[in-house]
Scaffold this motif. Structure first.
Motif, mmCIF file in Angstrom:
data_model
loop_
_atom_site.group_PDB
_atom_site.id
_atom_site.type_symbol
_atom_site.label_atom_id
_atom_site.label_comp_id
_atom_site.label_asym_id
_atom_site.label_seq_id
_atom_site.Cartn_x
_atom_site.Cartn_y
_atom_site.Cartn_z
ATOM 1 N N ARG A 122 -8.240 -0.240 1.441
ATOM 2 C CA ARG A 122 -8.311 -0.062 -0.014
ATOM 3 C C ARG A 122 -9.045 1.209 -0.417
ATOM 4 N NH1 ARG A 122 -9.069 -5.151 1.677
ATOM 5 N NH2 ARG A 122 -7.593 -6.731 0.948
ATOM 6 N N GLY A 123 -9.567 1.961 0.555
ATOM 7 C CA GLY A 123 -10.288 3.187 0.240
ATOM 8 C C GLY A 123 -9.350 4.333 -0.079
ATOM 9 N N PRO A 124 -9.902 5.471 -0.513
ATOM 10 C CA PRO A 124 -9.069 6.647 -0.815
ATOM 11 C C PRO A 124 -8.361 7.162 0.442
ATOM 12 C CG PRO A 124 -11.304 6.888 -1.697
ATOM 13 C CD PRO A 124 -11.330 5.714 -0.775
ATOM 14 N N GLY A 200 -13.610 -4.110 0.269
ATOM 15 C CA GLY A 200 -13.161 -3.732 -1.061
ATOM 16 C C GLY A 200 -13.230 -2.234 -1.278
ATOM 17 N N ALA A 201 -12.497 -1.767 -2.269
ATOM 18 C CA ALA A 201 -12.514 -0.352 -2.610
ATOM 19 C C ALA A 201 -13.761 -0.028 -3.421
ATOM 20 C CB ALA A 201 -11.275 -0.014 -3.427
ATOM 21 N N LEU A 209 -5.300 6.982 -10.839
ATOM 22 C CA LEU A 209 -3.958 6.627 -11.291
ATOM 23 C C LEU A 209 -3.655 5.148 -11.085
ATOM 24 C CD1 LEU A 209 -1.863 9.658 -9.995
ATOM 25 C CD2 LEU A 209 -2.136 8.959 -12.384
ATOM 26 N N LEU A 210 -4.170 4.567 -9.999
ATOM 27 C CA LEU A 210 -3.804 3.201 -9.627
ATOM 28 C C LEU A 210 -4.977 2.245 -9.845
ATOM 29 C CD1 LEU A 210 -1.928 4.020 -6.296
ATOM 30 C CD2 LEU A 210 -0.980 3.843 -8.605
ATOM 31 N N PRO A 211 -4.700 1.015 -10.267
ATOM 32 C CA PRO A 211 -5.786 0.052 -10.478
ATOM 33 C C PRO A 211 -6.349 -0.466 -9.162
ATOM 34 C CG PRO A 211 -3.673 -1.014 -10.816
ATOM 35 C CD PRO A 211 -3.387 0.447 -10.595
ATOM 36 N N GLN A 212 -7.612 -0.871 -9.189
ATOM 37 C CA GLN A 212 -8.267 -1.435 -8.013
ATOM 38 C C GLN A 212 -8.855 -2.794 -8.376
ATOM 39 O OE1 GLN A 212 -8.513 -0.456 -4.911
ATOM 40 N NE2 GLN A 212 -7.678 1.605 -5.025
#
Length: 316
Positions: A122-124, A200-201, A209-212
């Motif tokens: 879930r990280g960059p 988790g992120a 841009l994207l939800p987490q």
């Protein structure tokens, strides 16, 4: 081979439990019945707010079925699979009966080797682009399971998807019961299920841009933004009945394992599927015949943290 035995059952279950599931709820059971292996939903692990109609459980159990198929094929005992074989037994996801024995194919061996290495990161991701030949393999993997995978190309498509996904995420964040159930599956300490906070992120930021999902209060390292032009794929199938959702789970897992075998990291985005209005908007934006079932993010990232799994004895 006329019948599977306890050894085959354990082999299938050991692979099956490595499938992804919403909240890492692991909603599957495996049973030997009349020489066949059954994959079933576990009613005690039903998520009443995160998965109101059972879509996510069927998707997860479809992915577990694909893993079980791979493990049996890798052992030289491939299965003939029937999905949702009993209309009067909604909990029966798949029935795997012994087929003719044969050595595993190269593709089966490669994907089987990726089962233990696949997990959601879930990280960059790094800005390195995913090569065209790998993208083609991902699309072909979905097609092999009678699914489709649309990879969004260009910032116009990414921006339109971002608006849909972020809007759906805002809807879900306003649902107190939904958020409470998600929090109950987030663990600070070691547990055999759920999402550890370490997996988790980092906290979302306005430019993302994207939800987490919110799993912890950790902020990202300065300068480590999420990718400005992410590779996003939307996986779907022709229909939206329970059997179609199981089929989508098989397609999802083949795509994820194909990505893992190619050295990619992946994570899933389900918010625009969970909110009906957002899902319909997404379906129309694709111009596709059929129904989107899950969204996948692809890229190259730093090593992440796999989520735990229950012992195989708990699911047999």
């Amino acid at each position: 081979m006329s019948a599977y035995d306890e050894t085959d059952l354990r082999l299938a279950a050991k692979a099956g439990i490595r499938a992804p599931s919403i909240g890492n709820s692991q909603p599957w059971l495996f049973r030997l019945d009349g020489g066949a292996i059954e994959v079933r939903t576990d009613p005690t692990r039903r998520l009443h707010h995160l998965d109101r109609d059972g879509w996510a459980a069927r998707l997860a159990c479809g992915a577990a079925t694909f893993n079980a198929r791979l493990a049996l094929a890798w052992a030289g005992h491939p299965a003939e699979v029937r999905l949702a074989p009993d209309p009067h037994d909604a909990g029966l996801i798949a029935r795997l009966s012994p087929g003719p024995q044969r050595p595993p194919t190269y593709a089966e061996a490669e994907l089987h080797g990726a089962i233990e290495r696949r997990y959601s990161n879930r990280g960059p991701f790094w800005p390195d682009p995913v090569p065209a030949d790998v993208r083609a393999r991902l699309i072909a993997a979905a097609r092999e399971e009678s699914a489709w995978l649309d990879l969004l190309v260009g910032m116009t498509a990414i921006g339109a998807f971002s608006e849909i996904a972020r809007s759906a995420d805002r809807v879900l964040r306003r649902d107190a019961a939904y958020q409470a159930e998600q929090a109950s599956w987030t663990h600070v300490e070691s547990a055999a299920d759920g999402i550890p906070v370490t997996a988790g992120a980092p906290l979302a930021e306005p430019q993302d841009l994207l939800p987490q999902r919110f799993f912890n209060d950790r902020r990202r390292v300065a300068g480590r933004d999420y990718e400005p032009e992410p590779l996003v794929g939307i996986l779907g199938v022709a229909g939206d009945r329970p059997a179609d959702q199981i089929l989508a789970g098989e397609g999802l897992q083949r795509v994820l394992l194909t990505a893992t075998a190619a050295g990619l990291d992946t994570s899933m985005i389900s918010q625009p599927i969970e909110v009906p209005a957002a899902r319909e908007q997404l379906r129309r934006s694709l111009g596709r015949y059929g129904w989107p079932q899950i969204v996948i993010r692809f890229g190259y990232g730093s090593p992440g943290h796999p989520t735990p799994r229950r012992d195989v004895t708990e699911v047999i």
